[in-house]
Design an enzyme around this catalytic site. Structure first.
Site: not given
Ligand SMILES: Cc1cc2nc3c(=O)[nH]c(=O)nc-3n(C[C@H](O)[C@H](O)[C@H](O)COP(=O)(O)OP(=O)(O)OC[C@H]3O[C@@H](n4cnc5c(N)ncnc54)[C@H](O)[C@@H]3O)c2cc1C
Length: 210
Positions: A74-75, A86, A164, A173
């Site tokens: 998800r990051h 596969r 960053r 995390r």
């Molecule tokens: C405790 C916890 C519970 C969670 N529960 C769930 C859940 O139930 N369901 C679920 O789907 N996910 C869940 N997540 C995942 C969460 O929603 C994020 O997808 C994940 O933590 C990645 O974080 P991020 O988007 O900050 O990181 P990255 O994807 O690495 O993004 C880094 C930063 O880039 C910027 N960025 C990236 N993409 C965009 C964009 N499209 N628009 C604007 N800014 C952007 C933001 O500032 C972001 O913080 C959970 C996460 C945590 C830590």
């Protein structure tokens, strides 16, 4: 799980990037104390965090579950190359049965599964592994059998991320609200960082009491 830091960018690349803005190269000390203070002040305290994007880290992460991989993936501000189910599921074909649930079979299964502190969950995982093995030994293709893989199945990946984004990853995390396995991963990744880089991240790591 096992984490290997494959490569990383020298701190002086980041201080060079910062000094580009002010053209203050003559004040640098080749990644020494002055440069470190500058990175901390500009990158962390002044939040001119785009300068931290010049620092990249490449890790080899082995033995995390696919459940943990799903969260790691998800990051978006990172690059992943993941072991393909596969192409590699045949690794199970050479194995004997994993049942019954006993110490020996559990130990053999540790090569393939991440176990938890709960025995009932571990038993269910072992049964899922055995079900998967049975599909493979009757020559059902990996492309179909993979749909029966348990989330506890171990995987590995090469993971590259800039400083960053790594700050963001470690903050989210290492938190108590994150899943236990990715918390362990975050802690291990922090510990594998070069000691001279850890100051960039130390405020992102949640304290044990948090
Ligand atoms: C405790 C916890 C519970 C969670 N529960 C769930 C859940 O139930 N369901 C679920 O789907 N996910 C869940 N997540 C995942 C969460 O929603 C994020 O997808 C994940 O933590 C990645 O974080 P991020 O988007 O900050 O990181 P990255 O994807 O690495 O993004 C880094 C930063 O880039 C910027 N960025 C990236 N993409 C965009 C964009 N499209 N628009 C604007 N800014 C952007 C933001 O500032 C972001 O913080 C959970 C996460 C945590 C830590």
């Amino acid at each position: 799980m096992e984490i290997t830091l494959l490569n990383y960018t020298d701190l002086k690349i980041c201080s060079h990037a910062i000094r580009t803005c002010w053209q203050s190269f003559e004040k640098g000390d080749n990644g020494g104390e002055k440069d470190i203070e500058l990175i901390d002040r500009v990158g962390n305290k002044f939040k001119h965090a785009s300068t931290l994007e010049h620092l990249n880290y490449n890790f080899y992460i082995q033995g995390i579950s696919r459940a943990c991989l799903q969260e790691l993936a998800r990051h978006r501000m990172a690059s992943l190359s993941v072991k393909s189910s596969r192409y590699t599921l045949k690794e199970l074909k050479e194995e004997e049965s994993f049942l019954p649930f006993c110490e020996d079979n559990l130990n053999r299964a540790k090569k393939f599964l991440v176990f938890t502190e709960n025995q009932a969950v571990n038993e269910a995982s072992l049964m899922a592994l055995e079900n998967l093995r049975k599909l493979l030994i009757v020559n059902i293709s990996n492309d179909l059998a993979k749909f029966a893989m348990p989330e506890s199945y171990k995987t590995e990946l090469t993971w590259s991320i800039n400083a960053r984004s790594l700050q963001n990853f470690l903050a989210l995390r290492s938190s108590k609200s994150a899943l236990w396995e990715i918390r362990i991963l975050a802690k291990n990744i922090y510990e594998k960082l070069p000691q001279e880089h850890q100051f960039i991240f130390e405020n992102c790591i949640a304290k044990e009491s948090e």
